[in-house]
Design an enzyme around this catalytic site. Structure first.
Site, PDB file in Angstrom:
ATOM      1  N   TRP A 132       0.833  -1.205   0.000  1.00 65.23           N
ATOM      2  CA  TRP A 132       0.000   0.000   0.000  1.00 65.23           C
ATOM      3  C   TRP A 132       0.870   1.259   0.000  1.00 65.23           C
ATOM      4  O   TRP A 132       0.553   2.248  -0.665  1.00 65.23           O
ATOM      5  CB  TRP A 132      -0.944  -0.044   1.203  1.00 65.23           C
ATOM      6  CG  TRP A 132      -1.983   1.043   1.317  1.00 65.23           C
ATOM      7  CD1 TRP A 132      -2.355   1.670   2.467  1.00 65.23           C
ATOM      8  CD2 TRP A 132      -2.804   1.604   0.281  1.00 65.23           C
ATOM      9  NE1 TRP A 132      -3.347   2.589   2.218  1.00 65.23           N
ATOM     10  CE2 TRP A 132      -3.649   2.582   0.881  1.00 65.23           C
ATOM     11  CE3 TRP A 132      -2.903   1.398  -1.102  1.00 65.23           C
ATOM     12  CZ2 TRP A 132      -4.565   3.345   0.147  1.00 65.23           C
ATOM     13  CZ3 TRP A 132      -3.820   2.153  -1.835  1.00 65.23           C
ATOM     14  CH2 TRP A 132      -4.630   3.105  -1.204  1.00 65.23           C
ATOM     15  N   GLY A 133       1.992   1.222   0.706  1.00 72.81           N
ATOM     16  CA  GLY A 133       2.904   2.366   0.741  1.00 72.81           C
ATOM     17  C   GLY A 133       3.431   2.711  -0.647  1.00 72.81           C
ATOM     18  O   GLY A 133       3.412   3.873  -1.067  1.00 72.81           O
ATOM     19  N   PHE A 164       5.083  -0.548  13.539  1.00 71.48           N
ATOM     20  CA  PHE A 164       6.348   0.181  13.388  1.00 71.48           C
ATOM     21  C   PHE A 164       6.223   1.666  13.730  1.00 71.48           C
ATOM     22  O   PHE A 164       7.240   2.371  13.810  1.00 71.48           O
ATOM     23  CB  PHE A 164       6.892   0.062  11.954  1.00 71.48           C
ATOM     24  CG  PHE A 164       7.184  -1.351  11.532  1.00 71.48           C
ATOM     25  CD1 PHE A 164       7.603  -2.303  12.453  1.00 71.48           C
ATOM     26  CD2 PHE A 164       7.053  -1.740  10.195  1.00 71.48           C
ATOM     27  CE1 PHE A 164       7.874  -3.621  12.072  1.00 71.48           C
ATOM     28  CE2 PHE A 164       7.323  -3.044   9.795  1.00 71.48           C
ATOM     29  CZ  PHE A 164       7.732  -3.989  10.732  1.00 71.48           C
ATOM     30  N   ALA A 174      -5.047  -2.500  -2.401  1.00 72.80           N
ATOM     31  CA  ALA A 174      -3.859  -1.840  -2.960  1.00 72.80           C
ATOM     32  C   ALA A 174      -3.585  -2.263  -4.407  1.00 72.80           C
ATOM     33  O   ALA A 174      -3.338  -1.417  -5.277  1.00 72.80           O
ATOM     34  CB  ALA A 174      -2.651  -2.130  -2.078  1.00 72.80           C
ATOM     35  N   LYS A 233     -14.591  -1.763  10.958  1.00 73.11           N
ATOM     36  CA  LYS A 233     -15.067  -2.571   9.822  1.00 73.11           C
ATOM     37  C   LYS A 233     -14.565  -4.015   9.926  1.00 73.11           C
ATOM     38  O   LYS A 233     -15.238  -4.943   9.499  1.00 73.11           O
ATOM     39  CB  LYS A 233     -14.615  -1.947   8.509  1.00 73.11           C
ATOM     40  CG  LYS A 233     -13.103  -1.968   8.375  1.00 73.11           C
ATOM     41  CD  LYS A 233     -12.574  -1.490   7.046  1.00 73.11           C
ATOM     42  CE  LYS A 233     -11.073  -1.804   7.015  1.00 73.11           C
ATOM     43  NZ  LYS A 233     -10.412  -1.467   5.780  1.00 73.11           N
TER      44      LYS A 233
END
Lengths: 391, 391
Positions: free
Chosen positions: A45-46, A129, A185, A245
């Site tokens: 996703w990053g 992290f 993603a 969710k």
């Protein structure tokens, strides 16, 4: 007017003319000094979000510095450094293979160097992290830097519910919003159309249009023809939905696994949406009810999550196999975790502290099924709204 | 207290105690003269609802006359009359095979006889038969009879949008509410758990509790352990959603057929829910926004419909085959129709009359794709909300 803006104007098309919610007369002002953007995180996703951001920074040179830094946790890939592969072959071969990244996206293994002179930081790392990253960044980020967190959800501790964006603000002293939506993603990376929600509250020390980040700047930073962005103020609303969710998705997995069909899954989603709204109103009264049913980060993300994904799969296997959650998680997820299993426990404990368990019968039922082996076929009774008996 | 009420009290369980929306202290009063109920219609959904109603009429003898009449359009089934099969073997072998019906449900081929001395009529016939049925009933139904329509949706004519419940009221002079929800008939008939919404507005000539139909009576009539009922006032809201969801489902079918994945389908549902709400507010200002996102007849029915069903299938085939809507409908539906194809045209024409097409870009895009061969890959552009361009 740049080519990108030209294209943006073109795509608005005749069908959009005069739309109430569009306001095509609003203009994006060139920045006095183009904003420098860094993305922290380079997973699936990053890297996808870094691609989106880099495309827009190239497209709006009057607003953004074209070069976008992406902090990468350095890894060795068959004798090559991951950052070198990204910077020469423009692919993140480990976390987003077969997707070409823009050449203005520069991988940087040095966290502190990656945020040098930055104006906007986009956080997109795994939840666990975040404390370490924030610790390392302390003292290296000016208080006028603005941030957007793509991390989902919130943390629940003894003192209540804390949004991850608030954690970043507390740790680094910078204003932080959030990005969340119905965004698998890989689909976004492949430029299949989707939508997302960016939430950002303009801070008191806002320095003025063209000098500071506002909603138009954020729209320009994230909006793509294949990635439609709505920018709102309600950071709490989208973060709450992003966490809860997953609990609802467990409920959907149970009824699916029991073979109860589409009616039952839709019912769980309806009840779940109602409890998400109630949770928001109870603990974040500043969050707006509309966020939950009007935004991609609300009802749309709920629908996508309940249509599949880790939580549904684990819960479904629990129903069909009779095994407990941890066995199913181990069997299906290869060391990864189904976030709903953690969230439903945190939420249960917090609601118990508040004496509010009974206001959230679905969340409580999911918790009881996962942790106390409550029979899942009793789910309907557990969430039933009864309001009659005979005299 | 009857056995059924006992059971109802039991199922409320400890988890429900103190719930804000439950009100277990409200009691159901015995009727002065138990209400006689008739179901008009005996198709798949009609027979299913008749089963539900008959079970409850047997369970609450103080409130309802145990015998429930079901008007059946008489057919010959291998030399036997359908009504005789239902009344002797307690199965509707043609429209709901393999489901045992309660023995207090009596099939009647004579429409007028079936409503003799009736207090409550439940309409559950295909839309196109409604005018003829109402015509036949005229003069045979007392003005104090109350009705619930299970027919979905509305009619759009030159003079605007008319709810089917209002049509029944106009034709027969009786108060009429509606029942709608995420209810695939077969799943309800098999007693797989689902939810529904009943909407009914108490009329001005209400004769008092125990003498007339109120929300508690309707809850008792329809609520089952496997069929959870919420009773509200907003007849318009649930009817609008029941019609427009089919247009949204076409949009979901397009993006599915294009291979765009779950993000895109969720986005269409989000945009669709917003346009459904806007439509309601514009043409039925008395309808409540909450109905659309809190009720089974709202968001849950939308989700179920967009997860599958006729409209999704037809639109998906249009995308994958390039054939037009009518060819796809013919190929897939065996003479039945995908309601969304009709509704999107009626809605387009009505919105054009009102000059409001541009407020409903998704409905309009679906119409243009179906009727004017507009390229469906442009869907995102057609519904994009753009609010920036550079100076």
């Amino acid at each position: 007017m740049s080519a990108a803006a030209d294209r943006l104007n073109l795509t608005s098309g005749h069908l959009n003319a005069g739309r109430k919610r569009s306001s095509s007369s609003v203009s994006l002002r060139a920045a006095e000094k183009p904003f420098k953007v860094t993305v922290i995180g380079s997973g699936n996703w990053g890297t996808t979000i870094a691609k989106v951001v880099a495309e827009n920074c190239k497209g709006y040179p009057e607003v953004f510095a074209p070069e976008v830094q992406m902090w990468v946790f350095e890894e060795d890939i068959n004798g090559e450094k991951l950052t070198e592969i990204i910077n020469t072959r423009h692919q993140n071969v480990k976390y987003l293979p077969n997707i070409t990244l823009p050449d203005n996206l520069v991988a940087n293994p040095d966290l502190i160097d990656s945020v040098k002179d930055v104006d906007i930081i986009v956080f997109n790392i795994p939840h666990q992290f975040l404390p370490r990253i924030c610790n390392q960044l302390k003292g290296h980020v000016d208080r006028h830097v603005r941030a957007i967190s793509c991390l989902k959800g919130f943390e629940v501790g003894a003192n209540g519910v804390q949004l991850l964006s608030s954690y970043i603000t507390e740790e680094l002293g910078i204003q932080c919003g959030a990005l969340s939506g119905a965004n698998i993603a890989t689909e976004v990376a492949q430029e299949h159309w989707s939508e997302t929600t960016v939430a950002y509250h303009i801070p008191k020390d806002f320095r003025g249009e063209g000098k500071d980040v506002d909603h138009k700047v954020l729209k320009a930073l994230f909006h793509r023809p294949y990635f439609h962005v709505s920018v709102i103020e309600d950071v709490a609303g989208i973060s709450i939905c992003g966490a809860l969710k997953n609990v609802v998705a467990l409920g959907c997995g149970f009824v699916e696994g029991l073979g109860w069909g589409n009616n039952a899954s839709a019912a769980i989603q309806r009840v779940g949406l109602g409890e998400i709204i109630r949770f928001g109103q109870m603990f974040f009264p500043e969050s707006r009810e509309e966020t939950y049913y009007q935004e991609s980060a609300g009802v749309a993300d709920l629908i996508t999550t309940c249509a599949g994904g880790r939580n549904v799969k684990v819960a479904r296997l629990m129903a069909t196999s009779g095994k407990d959650a941890w066995e199913c998680e181990k069997e299906l997820l290869n060391g990864q975790s189904a976030q709903g299993l953690i969230t439903c426990k945190e939420v249960h404990e917090w609601l118990e502290t508040c004496g509010s368990v009974e206001d959230f019968p679905l969340f409580e039922a999911v918790y009881q099924i996962v942790y106390n082996n409550y029979p899942m076929k009793n789910l309907p009774d557990m969430i039933e709204e009864l309001d009659l008996h005979e005299d």
